[in-house]
Design an enzyme around this catalytic site. Structure first.
Site, PDB file in Angstrom:
ATOM      1  N   CYS A 185       0.612  -0.742  -0.404  1.00 21.08           N
ATOM      2  CA  CYS A 185      -0.340   0.050  -0.320  1.00 21.08           C
ATOM      3  C   CYS A 185       0.830   1.139   0.359  1.00 21.08           C
ATOM      4  O   CYS A 185       1.534   1.359   0.244  1.00 21.08           O
ATOM      5  CB  CYS A 185      -0.618  -0.289   1.142  1.00 21.08           C
ATOM      6  SG  CYS A 185      -2.213  -0.890   1.561  1.00 21.08           S
ATOM      7  N   THR A 220      -6.285 -15.982  -8.667  1.00 23.70           N
ATOM      8  CA  THR A 220      -6.613 -15.707  -9.862  1.00 23.70           C
ATOM      9  C   THR A 220      -7.171 -17.120 -10.451  1.00 23.70           C
ATOM     10  O   THR A 220      -7.966 -16.814 -10.997  1.00 23.70           O
ATOM     11  CB  THR A 220      -5.262 -14.618 -11.018  1.00 23.70           C
ATOM     12  OG1 THR A 220      -5.021 -13.914 -10.510  1.00 23.70           O
ATOM     13  CG2 THR A 220      -6.397 -14.645 -12.228  1.00 23.70           C
TER      14      THR A 220
HETATM   15  C1  LIG Z   1      -8.610  -8.707  -8.029  1.00 26.12           C
HETATM   16  C2  LIG Z   1      -8.184  -9.365  -6.866  1.00 26.12           C
HETATM   17  C3  LIG Z   1      -8.223  -8.632  -5.936  1.00 26.12           C
HETATM   18  C4  LIG Z   1      -6.734  -8.214  -4.763  1.00 26.12           C
HETATM   19  N1  LIG Z   1      -6.864  -8.705  -3.991  1.00 26.12           N
HETATM   20  C5  LIG Z   1      -6.110  -8.128  -2.654  1.00 26.12           C
HETATM   21  C6  LIG Z   1      -6.010  -7.966  -1.238  1.00 26.12           C
HETATM   22  O1  LIG Z   1      -7.023  -7.648  -1.361  1.00 26.12           O
HETATM   23  N2  LIG Z   1      -4.885  -7.971  -0.614  1.00 26.12           N
HETATM   24  C7  LIG Z   1      -3.867  -8.562  -1.151  1.00 26.12           C
HETATM   25  O2  LIG Z   1      -2.474  -8.319  -0.290  1.00 26.12           O
HETATM   26  N3  LIG Z   1      -3.854  -8.782  -2.016  1.00 26.12           N
HETATM   27  C8  LIG Z   1      -4.586  -8.747  -3.256  1.00 26.12           C
HETATM   28  N4  LIG Z   1      -4.696  -9.432  -3.763  1.00 26.12           N
HETATM   29  C9  LIG Z   1      -3.430  -9.670  -4.445  1.00 26.12           C
HETATM   30  C10 LIG Z   1      -3.345 -11.754  -4.361  1.00 26.12           C
HETATM   31  O3  LIG Z   1      -3.752 -11.615  -3.262  1.00 26.12           O
HETATM   32  C11 LIG Z   1      -1.911 -12.480  -4.975  1.00 26.12           C
HETATM   33  O4  LIG Z   1      -0.961 -11.577  -3.741  1.00 26.12           O
HETATM   34  C12 LIG Z   1      -1.997 -11.173  -6.374  1.00 26.12           C
HETATM   35  O5  LIG Z   1      -3.161 -11.806  -7.387  1.00 26.12           O
HETATM   36  C13 LIG Z   1      -1.441 -12.605  -6.570  1.00 26.12           C
HETATM   37  O6  LIG Z   1      -1.951 -13.982  -6.996  1.00 26.12           O
HETATM   38  P1  LIG Z   1      -2.278 -15.060  -8.114  1.00 26.12           P
HETATM   39  O7  LIG Z   1      -1.244 -14.527  -8.964  1.00 26.12           O
HETATM   40  O8  LIG Z   1      -2.763 -16.330  -7.888  1.00 26.12           O
HETATM   41  O9  LIG Z   1      -3.446 -14.495  -8.809  1.00 26.12           O
HETATM   42  C14 LIG Z   1      -5.754  -9.108  -5.511  1.00 26.12           C
HETATM   43  C15 LIG Z   1      -5.267  -9.994  -6.565  1.00 26.12           C
HETATM   44  C16 LIG Z   1      -5.961 -10.099  -7.662  1.00 26.12           C
HETATM   45  C17 LIG Z   1      -5.997  -9.992  -8.143  1.00 26.12           C
END
Ligand SMILES: Cc1cc2nc3c(=O)[nH]c(=O)nc-3n(C[C@H](O)[C@H](O)[C@H](O)COP(=O)(O)O)c2cc1C
Ligand SMILES: Cc1cc2nc3c(=O)[nH]c(=O)nc-3n(C[C@H](O)[C@H](O)[C@H](O)COP(=O)(O)OP(=O)(O)OC[C@H]3O[C@@H](n4cnc5c(N)ncnc54)[C@H](O)[C@@H]3O)c2cc1C
Ligand SMILES: Cc1cc2nc3c(=O)[nH]c(=O)nc-3n(C[C@H](O)[C@H](O)[C@H](O)COP(=O)(O)OP(=O)(O)OC[C@H]3O[C@@H](n4cnc5c(N)ncnc54)[C@H](O)[C@@H]3O)c2cc1C
Ligand SMILES: Cc1cc2nc3c(=O)[nH]c(=O)nc-3n(C[C@H](O)[C@H](O)[C@H](O)COP(=O)(O)O)c2cc1C
Ligand code: FES
Ligand code: FES
Lengths: 304, 344, 344, 304
Positions: free
Chosen positions: B140, B276
């Site tokens: 953040c 995702t």
């Molecule tokens: C739509 C969306 C919202 C997310 N919101 C958060 C969040 O609120 N807090 C956080 O720490 N990470 C958030 N992330 C990041 C995910 O927790 C994760 O770290 C990141 O997407 C990588 O993993 P992935 O490739 O499996 O999605 C968000 C990701 C996506 C796609």
């Protein structure tokens, strides 16, 4: 398990691929002269047909007239497996030129459906264009004097040898082909080889017939009276070692077709180096300095 | 709550239990923050998950970013949701009870725009029942430090973590941003601050342009890249974190199938998070759990724990058939290269 | 060599000429280093390219990394070729003449394992004919500084660039690594060092594990991630660089088609480089050039230069039909949101 | 171009989607009560068939019995467009439930082949399973007292209205449907609407018949004697404004179905917010607080 190391030979170093050692035999690989290679081309080639030839094995035919007119046995093509609107898979697939016809422009590839790329190839809509680059790499040699050729192909390794067999048969050379696979339903190319008049020995793991020691014994028996001038091998290290030993005993030239992961197939990405370490400069590239290399067996002496 | 004694909510066959410090988990698969909600409970049994992770909450209410908040990219997606939040009180009263309908431990993700905001959240959540652990989303902007991502500064991360650890009775997990030169450094700062575990990684900052309007596709101009596209980067970072600290690592980034998760476990993650992929297939996590169980069973391992961190870095030995070696030809000590090149 | 007077080697229809300082280019498309060689000349006419870029050369000969050097990933690939090199003398005598068969300007990419190695290369290449510019690949480990990537340190990048600029008569381009917290900072260091232009970006460090052997797929353990998967990250970084410096920016990363290239031009790149896509389709760069020409023509632009850096950051205006606005409902000054939501 | 702003109404704020203003009329949107939403399910649903219904428009039928048994008019599904072995495209596609049959379990989707995802849907092998989540979102309301329903659908926006038309006709409600498209070959759903006994007015841009002022005049003339109790609109802001004005004049309830980019469709990803700024907390989510919203036209007074 530390292998025996041959002393450095600076003159050979840049041409040297490496050496495989076994208990009593070391196989040394070297580049063959860069004479047989032909100018590659890029064609947007329509897929003409797919034929399922064995379990998970497909023969795909492209209409690629320029490639067909320049191809030499042992050469390969890079086939783009991302369809028109797609940008991935990013890497094209290297595939041996299985057979071709310069008159009609047809080029055949025979492959095992293995992962994503080959699955896409097999599912490519007939009529749709596929980007194809080839012919690539140094071909097998076939000496004027060769009267008898022995082929050893393991799995789809045999697909790199079929065109050499056809060329040899066209010159009246006797061709003996050992076609080795895990299971009977993975034996391919035997129909092709029989059609052109080669003697074919299919061997498989399931009945033990592919065991290298059994093959050695069988070769010893069968080759006793016949001369073998040339040996070509692809798809297995054990077969390579066997081939090199046979070649050494019969004083025959042995060539092997290697594989490596490739990105360009042309020699500029340096992705396909045989990876040999300790050379002053880079080890040979499979795509450009190969894929066909000369193999020699050497007895391992005590005095290193 | 210890690994060995925790009752297993589901029989996976092989032993898939893992622990994040004192927090024992039935299996090593949990959602990534922001990519999960109790709404998924109508699609499958959330008791099958190793843990649940809430979307990041802030202390106060926030409206989030303008549309578009989502865009698809090759092998991935961009998001810039901007972390809308109803505030911590609404979270405790309305959202947390939703999670408590399942026995699966709930990890609450905390965000803040200043170091103190995390601390205030920790104070507010101290003793609230139904919170198994806190995950600190430090990706953040720190508004007090000019909007630079908090997670890019080892000192700020350490301060955030230490302050929350001091105020909490539950394990504290530090979730790292990948948008840094050295993730190992931030991992070490987290460990120094007292984190029980580290999650790596959050999204990579990316962008897309609409060629019709020549404006950014994402309302917030830039967004976070996630999905299979980033998996190689995330995996490398998890390995770097694994080498840098001795606390457990939670791998995250592009995991869609068991084989992806297994790669993270092999490089040293104790737990994986799926983000995702849950959008792609809401039941993706179940496939990951089942596939991990199959692998553990098929390899004849006693437990998933025999797999974690077993990356072989002696390549030759791992790749070469015992009786054959492609040897160096120059007299140097043997440097075996893969023998695969002629195997097909 | 100025943009306006340079003879155009090919008629693209619209004016696609751009300039990198004193170096005028027929069109803004060139290959990325390591993803090109004169070998491609047998597949298409290299005179159609804006420029050619050599693979990075080192001063001395190097053998490169062990196999595997390549792996495919979702939407991309990993490579760890390790920059084999025959050394600068062999380059000048054997490789550079190959490039000179075409009229297209040749940009030579330089690498080094210490700041001085770049300088020595620049000394050696000074006055060598057929070199239009130098591109400094600073994504190399600095062996003198503990193997940390040179490109991660503003001071080292500035030193490398300044030393090469001092020794060269041709434009010097600094090619940045994306594996940093702030690419803007490295860009400013390059500009301070006297670079004529900046290329952004090189590959992101990634990893893959072979689950059969549990060893890294890549012989060098980690490799560089490239291809469409990284495009959103590269685009964002180009935009950040664009805002940080006033010299031209060369965009690179995941460009496969004209639409990708146009996104980079819109955020402010003057030139684009195509890397991985040339593997996918060796004639990809021609498609990019033709597609850019079509866009420029279809939009009625005078020249490609009217497109560069035209990103609209006033989203509402760009996206909202003039007569309709989705207005805020709270009495704050209007903050228009996209009206698209109901348009289909 | 600065729009008129209505004063803040804290009580309404979190339910407020926004307001569209035109020269003389402002359209305010608000959430409808969360009562019609049904429990969604995840089905691995075989694709039963594809029918090409117009240029670039395909009707795809899934075998999704649970969804079919719970669906309400105006609801939608999230359809995974990555096939079995694929992990991308990562986002599923939101699609309105065009028609369904609880008895047979059939669910139809009618869509325009637009980009990668819809192209994949149209090419999905018949018989192969597709991950489908639904029914999702708040449905249209249909009051007991409604005797006459007016539909305004632009492009594939009409696909969100067909099920409402069918439900209304089944209750004996008179249905008038304006089906607007760019070109005649993009007009869809008219056969469906006619079959169920709706009055259909197809209008297109190519002959100017879709022009909103002409539509307004035509509606004014045609609706003079008839009552319209309810209006449902989808796919165009201009039609929404027209609908809201008609609704205001005739004192009819107006509902609109909105679109937004979606990832989860369930309400947890917060990707589909209407994006309204300046609210104390988040603006409504199209997937969960919509996609159907209540629309009201208000004359813009001088005294703001
Ligand atoms: C739509 C969306 C919202 C997310 N919101 C958060 C969040 O609120 N807090 C956080 O720490 N990470 C958030 N992330 C990041 C995910 O927790 C994760 O770290 C990141 O997407 C990588 O993993 P992935 O490739 O499996 O999605 C968000 C990701 C996506 C796609
Ligand atoms: C010169 C040459 C000729 C070949 N000829 C044939 C042939 O005639 N018939 C045939 O069936 N196969 C042949 N192969 C092997 C063939 O290229 C691989 O089977 C194929 O690339 C696998 O792709 P995939 O997408 O199905 O597999 P995946 O495992 O999904 O591929 C992933 C990546 O690894 C690469 N890769 C995987 N296996 C190999 C391999 N064995 N060699 C090189 N790269 C590999 C792929 O190209 C791709 O980049 C040849 C390889 C080479 C180098
Ligand atoms: C509730 C709802 C119901 C819908 N019902 C229908 C319908 O019945 N028939 C129909 O043809 N279309 C419908 N749409 C629009 C449909 O979802 C998009 O046309 C579709 O997602 C386009 O996908 P694509 O991959 O072909 O296009 P691409 O442009 O390649 O898609 C890229 C990304 O943008 C998203 N996207 C693109 N256009 C839209 C859009 N208009 N709305 C939401 N997301 C979008 C995609 O989902 C995807 O994530 C509906 C949308 C929503 C929100
Ligand atoms: C096989 C390969 C080799 C590369 N070699 C070099 C190199 O020698 N020097 C360099 O600066 N970048 C090198 N790169 C990086 C590319 O030039 C480019 O920056 C990167 O691949 C991102 O662009 P892309 O996504 O279009 O490939 C290489 C990339 C690949 C894939
Ligand atoms: S594949 Fe590129 S050099 Fe061999
Ligand atoms: S699409 Fe996820 S909240 Fe609406």
């Amino acid at each position: 398990m530390t292998p025996d190391i041959s002393p450095a030979d600076p003159a050979l170093a840049s041409d040297m691929v490496g050496s495989w050692t076994a208990s009593s035999v070391r196989v040394r690989l070297a580049c063959i002269p860069d004479i047989g290679r032909t100018e590659p081309t890029l064609e947007h080639a329509p897929v003409l047909e797919h034929v399922r030839v064995a379990a998970d094995h497909v023969l795909t035919t492209l209409d690629a007239p320029t490639m067909a007119s320049r191809a030499e046995p042992g050469q390969f093509a890079m086939l783009t497996v991302a369809r028109g609107g797609e940008d991935s898979p990013v890497l094209p697939r290297p595939m041996a030129l299985y057979d071709w016809d310069a008159a009609t422009g047809r080029v055949d590839f025979l492959y095992r459906v293995f992962g994503d790329g080959t699955a896409r190839m097999a599912a490519w809509p007939v009529g749709e264009l596929m980007t194809a680059v080839g012919p690539l790499g140094r071909p097998f040699s076939l000496a004027e004097t060769t009267a008898s050729l022995l082929l050893l192909g393991r799995g789809i390794g045999i697909c790199s040898l079929t065109a050499l067999a056809a060329r040899a048969r066209a010159r009246g050379v006797a061709v003996h082909a050992i076609v080795s696979a895990r299971r009977p339903d993975a034996i391919v190319a035997t129909d092709f080889l029989e059609r052109i008049g080669a003697t074919v020995w299919p061997v498989v793991d399931t009945d033990g017939s592919s065991d290298v020691e059994r093959l050695r014994a069988r070769l010893d028996a069968q080759l006793r009276d016949r001369a073998v001038d040339q040996v070509a091998v692809c798809g297995s290290e054990r077969l390579l070692r066997l081939a090199a030993q046979v070649g050494r005993r019969l004083d025959a030239r042995v060539e092997v077709s290697l594989e490596a992961r490739m990105a360009c197939g042309l020699g500029y990405c340096h992705g396909c180096s045989t990876g040999e370490k300790g050379l002053a400069s880079e080890a040979p590239l499979v795509c450009k300095d190969g894929p066909v290399f000369l193999a020699r067996a050497e007895a391992i002496g005590k005095a290193q | 709550m210890s690994t060995q004694n925790a009752p297993r909510r589901h029989d996976y066959g092989p032993d898939l239990r893992v622990a994040l410090g004192p927090l024992g988990l039935d299996n090593p698969v949990m959602p990534a923050s922001g990519c999960f909600g109790p709404e998924l409970g109508s699609l499958f049994d959330l008791n099958r998950l190793g843990a649940m992770v809430t979307k990041t909450i802030f202390f106060g209410a926030r409206s989030g970013n303008p549309a578009h908040r989502l865009a698809e990219t090759p092998g991935g997606m961009l998001n810039s949701v901007g972390i809308p939040s109803r505030g911590v009180d609404a979270f405790v009263e309305q959202i947390l009870p939703e999670y408590r309908r399942w026995q699966t431990p709930t990890i609450v993700s905390l965000g803040g725009l200043s170091v103190e905001e995390y601390w205030d959240l920790a104070d507010r959540l101290r003793g609230v029942p139904g919170i198994a652990a806190l995950e600190l989303n430090v990706s953040c902007p720190n508004l007090e430090a000019g909007g630079i991502e908090m997670g890019a500064s080892p000192a700020q991360v350490e301060a955030v973590v230490r302050g929350v650890v001091d105020r909490s009775t539950v394990p504290v997990i530090s979730k790292l941003t990948p948008n840094v030169t050295s993730i190992a450094e931030i991992a070490r700062a987290s460990e120094a601050g007292g984190a029980t575990a580290i999650t790596a990684v959050n999204t990579l900052v990316g962008m897309a342009v609409d060629l019709d309007t020549r404006a950014p596709v994402i309302g917030n101009m830039v967004g976070g890249l996630s999905g299979p596209a980033i998996k190689p980067i995330a995996l490398r970072m998890v390995w770097e974190v694994r080498k840098a600290v001795s606390i457990p690592v939670i791998g995250c980034g592009g995991i869609a199938r068991a084989c992806d998760a297994l790669e993270f476990l092999v490089v040293g993650a104790t737990v994986v998070q799926v983000g995702t992929a849950t959008f792609t297939r809401p039941d993706a996590m179940l496939g990951v759990i089942d596939g991990i169980a199959d692998y553990v069973r098929d390899r004849g391992l006693e437990s998933i724990r025999d797999l974690i961190g077993t990356l072989r870095t002696d390549r030759g030995a791992a790749e070469t058939a015992p009786e054959l070696t492609l040897a160096a030809s120059t007299g140097h000590p043997a440097q075996p290269a893969p023998s695969r090149s002629v195997q097909r």
